[in-house]
Design a protein around this motif. Structure first.
Motif, PDB file in Angstrom:
ATOM      1  N   GLU A  20       0.827  -1.208   0.000  1.00 26.49           N
ATOM      2  CA  GLU A  20       0.000   0.000   0.000  1.00 26.49           C
ATOM      3  C   GLU A  20       0.862   1.259   0.000  1.00 26.49           C
ATOM      4  O   GLU A  20       0.543   2.237  -0.684  1.00 26.49           O
ATOM      5  N   ALA A  21       1.951   1.239   0.755  1.00 27.49           N
ATOM      6  CA  ALA A  21       2.848   2.394   0.790  1.00 27.49           C
ATOM      7  C   ALA A  21       3.497   2.621  -0.574  1.00 27.49           C
ATOM      8  O   ALA A  21       3.619   3.761  -1.026  1.00 27.49           O
ATOM      9  N   ASP A  22       3.896   1.550  -1.242  1.00 26.19           N
ATOM     10  CA  ASP A  22       4.477   1.686  -2.577  1.00 26.19           C
ATOM     11  C   ASP A  22       3.462   2.240  -3.568  1.00 26.19           C
ATOM     12  O   ASP A  22       3.777   3.100  -4.388  1.00 26.19           O
ATOM     13  N   ALA A  23       2.230   1.756  -3.490  1.00 22.73           N
ATOM     14  CA  ALA A  23       1.189   2.247  -4.396  1.00 22.73           C
ATOM     15  C   ALA A  23       0.916   3.725  -4.150  1.00 22.73           C
ATOM     16  O   ALA A  23       0.748   4.503  -5.098  1.00 22.73           O
ATOM     17  N   TYR A  24       0.887   4.129  -2.889  1.00 27.58           N
ATOM     18  CA  TYR A  24       0.663   5.536  -2.567  1.00 27.58           C
ATOM     19  C   TYR A  24       1.820   6.390  -3.071  1.00 27.58           C
ATOM     20  O   TYR A  24       1.604   7.464  -3.622  1.00 27.58           O
ATOM     21  N   ARG A  25       3.031   5.916  -2.892  1.00 30.63           N
ATOM     22  CA  ARG A  25       4.211   6.660  -3.337  1.00 30.63           C
ATOM     23  C   ARG A  25       4.190   6.857  -4.851  1.00 30.63           C
ATOM     24  O   ARG A  25       4.455   7.946  -5.357  1.00 30.63           O
ATOM     25  N   ALA A  27       1.514   6.802  -6.804  1.00 31.69           N
ATOM     26  CA  ALA A  27       0.410   7.704  -7.138  1.00 31.69           C
ATOM     27  C   ALA A  27       0.772   9.147  -6.817  1.00 31.69           C
ATOM     28  O   ALA A  27       0.427  10.064  -7.567  1.00 31.69           O
ATOM     29  N   ALA A  28       1.462   9.373  -5.727  1.00 35.88           N
ATOM     30  CA  ALA A  28       1.846  10.735  -5.349  1.00 35.88           C
ATOM     31  C   ALA A  28       2.853  11.316  -6.332  1.00 35.88           C
ATOM     32  O   ALA A  28       2.829  12.502  -6.633  1.00 35.88           O
ATOM     33  N   GLU A  29       3.750  10.490  -6.856  1.00 35.50           N
ATOM     34  CA  GLU A  29       4.748  10.963  -7.819  1.00 35.50           C
ATOM     35  C   GLU A  29       4.101  11.333  -9.142  1.00 35.50           C
ATOM     36  O   GLU A  29       4.533  12.264  -9.800  1.00 35.50           O
ATOM     37  N   PRO A  33       3.479  16.271 -11.645  1.00 37.39           N
ATOM     38  CA  PRO A  33       3.571  17.014 -12.899  1.00 37.39           C
ATOM     39  C   PRO A  33       2.287  17.755 -13.254  1.00 37.39           C
ATOM     40  O   PRO A  33       2.334  18.823 -13.827  1.00 37.39           O
ATOM     41  N   GLY A  34       1.151  17.218 -12.908  1.00 38.03           N
ATOM     42  CA  GLY A  34      -0.106  17.896 -13.196  1.00 38.03           C
ATOM     43  C   GLY A  34      -0.229  19.197 -12.425  1.00 38.03           C
ATOM     44  O   GLY A  34      -0.686  20.208 -12.951  1.00 38.03           O
TER      45      GLY A  34
END
Length: 62
Positions: A20-25, A27-29, A33-34
Motif C-alpha cells: 500500500e505504501a508503494d502504491a501511494y508513493r 500515485a503521489a509521484e 507534474p499535473g
C-alpha cells in the motif's frame, strides 16, 4: 493460537502495508507534474494579462 501462525500473519500484514505504501508513493509521484503544469499555466495567464493591460507609450510620428 500457535506462535508461528501469529508470526506468519504479521509478515503477511507487513507485506500488505508495504504494498500500500508503494502504491501511494507511485500515485503521489504521478500527481506532481499535473500540479506543476497547472501552476505554470496560470503563471503564463497572469503574465499575459499584465502585458495586455500595460499602458503603452505613445509612438511619435515623424
Amino acid at each position: 493460537m500457535h506462535p508461528e501462525t501469529r508470526l506468519q500473519l504479521q509478515h503477511v500484514r507487513a507485506a500488505d502495508l508495504r504494498a500500500e505504501a508503494d502504491a501511494y508513493r507511485i500515485a503521489a509521484e504521478t500527481k506532481s507534474p499535473g500540479r506543476l503544469r497547472a501552476r505554470v499555466g496560470w503563471t503564463l495567464v497572469e503574465v499575459g494579462l499584465r502585458l495586455a493591460s500595460a499602458p503603452r507609450a505613445a509612438v511619435a510620428a515623424c
